[in-house]
Design an enzyme around this catalytic site. Structure first.
Site, PDB file in Angstrom:
ATOM      1  N   ARG A   1       0.839  -1.184   0.000  1.00  0.00           N
ATOM      2  CA  ARG A   1       0.000   0.000   0.000  1.00  0.00           C
ATOM      3  C   ARG A   1       0.883   1.247   0.000  1.00  0.00           C
ATOM      4  O   ARG A   1       2.033   1.215   0.438  1.00  0.00           O
ATOM      5  CB  ARG A   1      -0.924   0.025   1.213  1.00  0.00           C
TER       6      ARG A   1
ATOM      7  N   LYS B   1      -2.039  -1.139   7.536  1.00  0.00           N
ATOM      8  CA  LYS B   1      -3.439  -0.716   7.638  1.00  0.00           C
ATOM      9  C   LYS B   1      -4.208  -1.598   8.612  1.00  0.00           C
ATOM     10  O   LYS B   1      -5.086  -1.121   9.333  1.00  0.00           O
ATOM     11  CB  LYS B   1      -4.087  -0.770   6.254  1.00  0.00           C
TER      12      LYS B   1
ATOM     13  N   HIS C   1      -3.443   3.284  -6.128  1.00  0.00           N
ATOM     14  CA  HIS C   1      -3.849   2.035  -5.468  1.00  0.00           C
ATOM     15  C   HIS C   1      -4.102   0.926  -6.481  1.00  0.00           C
ATOM     16  O   HIS C   1      -4.049  -0.261  -6.132  1.00  0.00           O
ATOM     17  CB  HIS C   1      -5.103   2.266  -4.620  1.00  0.00           C
TER      18      HIS C   1
ATOM     19  N   ARG D   1      -1.496  -1.807  -6.705  1.00  0.00           N
ATOM     20  CA  ARG D   1      -1.605  -2.939  -5.769  1.00  0.00           C
ATOM     21  C   ARG D   1      -2.461  -4.041  -6.381  1.00  0.00           C
ATOM     22  O   ARG D   1      -2.140  -5.229  -6.270  1.00  0.00           O
ATOM     23  CB  ARG D   1      -2.193  -2.444  -4.443  1.00  0.00           C
TER      24      ARG D   1
ATOM     25  N   HIS E   1      -4.085  -8.944   3.056  1.00  0.00           N
ATOM     26  CA  HIS E   1      -5.540  -8.871   3.094  1.00  0.00           C
ATOM     27  C   HIS E   1      -6.059  -9.664   4.287  1.00  0.00           C
ATOM     28  O   HIS E   1      -5.529 -10.721   4.628  1.00  0.00           O
ATOM     29  CB  HIS E   1      -6.139  -9.435   1.807  1.00  0.00           C
TER      30      HIS E   1
ATOM     31  N   TYR F   1      -9.099  -9.511  -6.369  1.00  0.00           N
ATOM     32  CA  TYR F   1      -7.820  -9.261  -7.036  1.00  0.00           C
ATOM     33  C   TYR F   1      -7.378 -10.436  -7.902  1.00  0.00           C
ATOM     34  O   TYR F   1      -6.267 -10.439  -8.410  1.00  0.00           O
ATOM     35  CB  TYR F   1      -6.734  -8.981  -5.988  1.00  0.00           C
TER      36      TYR F   1
END
Length: 339
Positions: free
Chosen positions: A198, A223, A280, A283, A307, A316
């Site tokens: 990120r 995050k 983003h 990613r 994740h 993804y």
């Protein structure tokens, strides 16, 4: 015991004094309404169920937002966005309402007004999330036990599907051409495409957390709030080895902020003629390449990307149709190449 007194020609005040409870009063249009309210309050007091509404009826939403910014938001890692969001809420008409008078309909009206202004569903959702936390905080920490959280009852905006933007053929080259001689930003783009990190994780990266011998980097501040170790590909290591050392100890310049990367990316994409491409999205591109070009299984990729759940990672995993066709013909995952 309750006492009643007339206030002017049109109102009646009911006042209750009972041992063990603070003096409680409220004004009504008629004496009958005042007596009915007093009877209910005295019953709750007798049963030990009474909760004072004084605090909730004394402060506006704007006043509570000021207190929230002072007491709660400084605890966040980066409170700037939430402070900006709170300031925006204070400019709305609902901010002048007394806390105890705000109902789910008022929240729904706020949501509809923002939707008419063209505000995205995710922005509105974040606004409502802040309001919900504020009501819960006021109830638990500020003595407003009588409050109900109106946000919990209001319908939330429907979020659009997650972004699936990927780099098309030739776009990566156009992006680097537009960036030009900004060496460090080029390095950041290459590093992001190799690691799926990120933007916040990239700008906070420190040399002390880089282990080139074991080809890995330790992310201490993520995050999700948990540390994770990201393996480094050969290309990622080459990027790191080509970087100068900064006195700040950061891998990339210490003045960089996540929003700075987004801004620089927007300008580069505009110059390159790349529509609807955000930082983003790199990613998403990197994670998709893990599935297309390596033999890593989904749990290994989840450990790299950080994740929280497989459901979050599923968005993804969209692979190119040409690669899927090659897989159907017997090609192994690591043998598949992009066209």
């Amino acid at each position: 015991m309750a006492t009643f007194r007339k206030r002017g020609n049109l109102q009646w005040e009911a006042r209750i004094r009972k041992r063990g409870y603070p003096a409680t009063c409220k004004t009504f249009d008629t004496k009958a309404e005042a007596e009915q309210w007093a009877k209910g309050v005295e019953t709750e007091m007798s049963k030990g169920q009474f909760v004072s509404t004084k605090e909730a009826e004394s402060y506006t939403l704007s006043e509570c937002l000021d207190r929230y910014k002072e007491e709660y938001l400084p605890r966040l890692k980066d409170p700037r966005r939430e402070i900006s969001r709170a300031n925006c809420l204070q400019s709305r008409a609902i901010a002048h309402r007394i806390m105890s008078t705000i109902r789910s309909k008022d929240i729904a009206d706020y949501r509809r007004a923002r939707e008419k202004e063209g505000i995205s569903a995710n922005t509105i959702r974040l606004d409502l999330a802040l309001l919900s936390r504020l009501f819960n905080f006021a109830k638990s920490d500020w003595g407003m036990e009588s409050l109900t959280n109106p946000v919990q009852l209001a319908a939330k905006p429907k979020l659009p599907p997650g972004r699936e933007r990927r780099l098309e053929s030739g776009e990566e080259e156009k992006l680097f051409e537009a960036i030009g001689d900004d060496f460090e930003f080029c390095a950041i783009i290459k590093f992001a495409l190799e690691t799926a990190m990120r933007r916040g994780e990239i700008v906070k990266l420190a040399w002390e957390d880089i282990d080139l011998r074991n080809k890995s980097v330790l992310l201490r501040d993520t995050k999700n709030g948990t540390c994770r170790t990201v393996p480094l590909s050969r290309k990622a290591i080459e990027v790191l080895q080509g970087l100068p050392r900064h006195i700040s100890g950061r891998v990339f310049p210490g003045h960089l902020h996540p929003d700075t990367l987004s801004s620089k990316m927007g300008k580069a994409c505009q110059l390159a003629g790349l529509a609807n491409l955000h930082f983003h999205d790199l990613r998403h591109e990197a994670t998709s390449r893990f599935f297309e070009h390596t033999d890593l299984d989904v749990m290994e990729i989840k450990a790299i990307t950080g994740h929280k759940s497989l459901q979050m990672l599923a968005r993804y995993t969209h692979l190119r149709s040409a690669n899927l066709a090659a897989r159907l013909d017997g090609a192994k995952r690591g043998e598949v190449r992009r066209f």
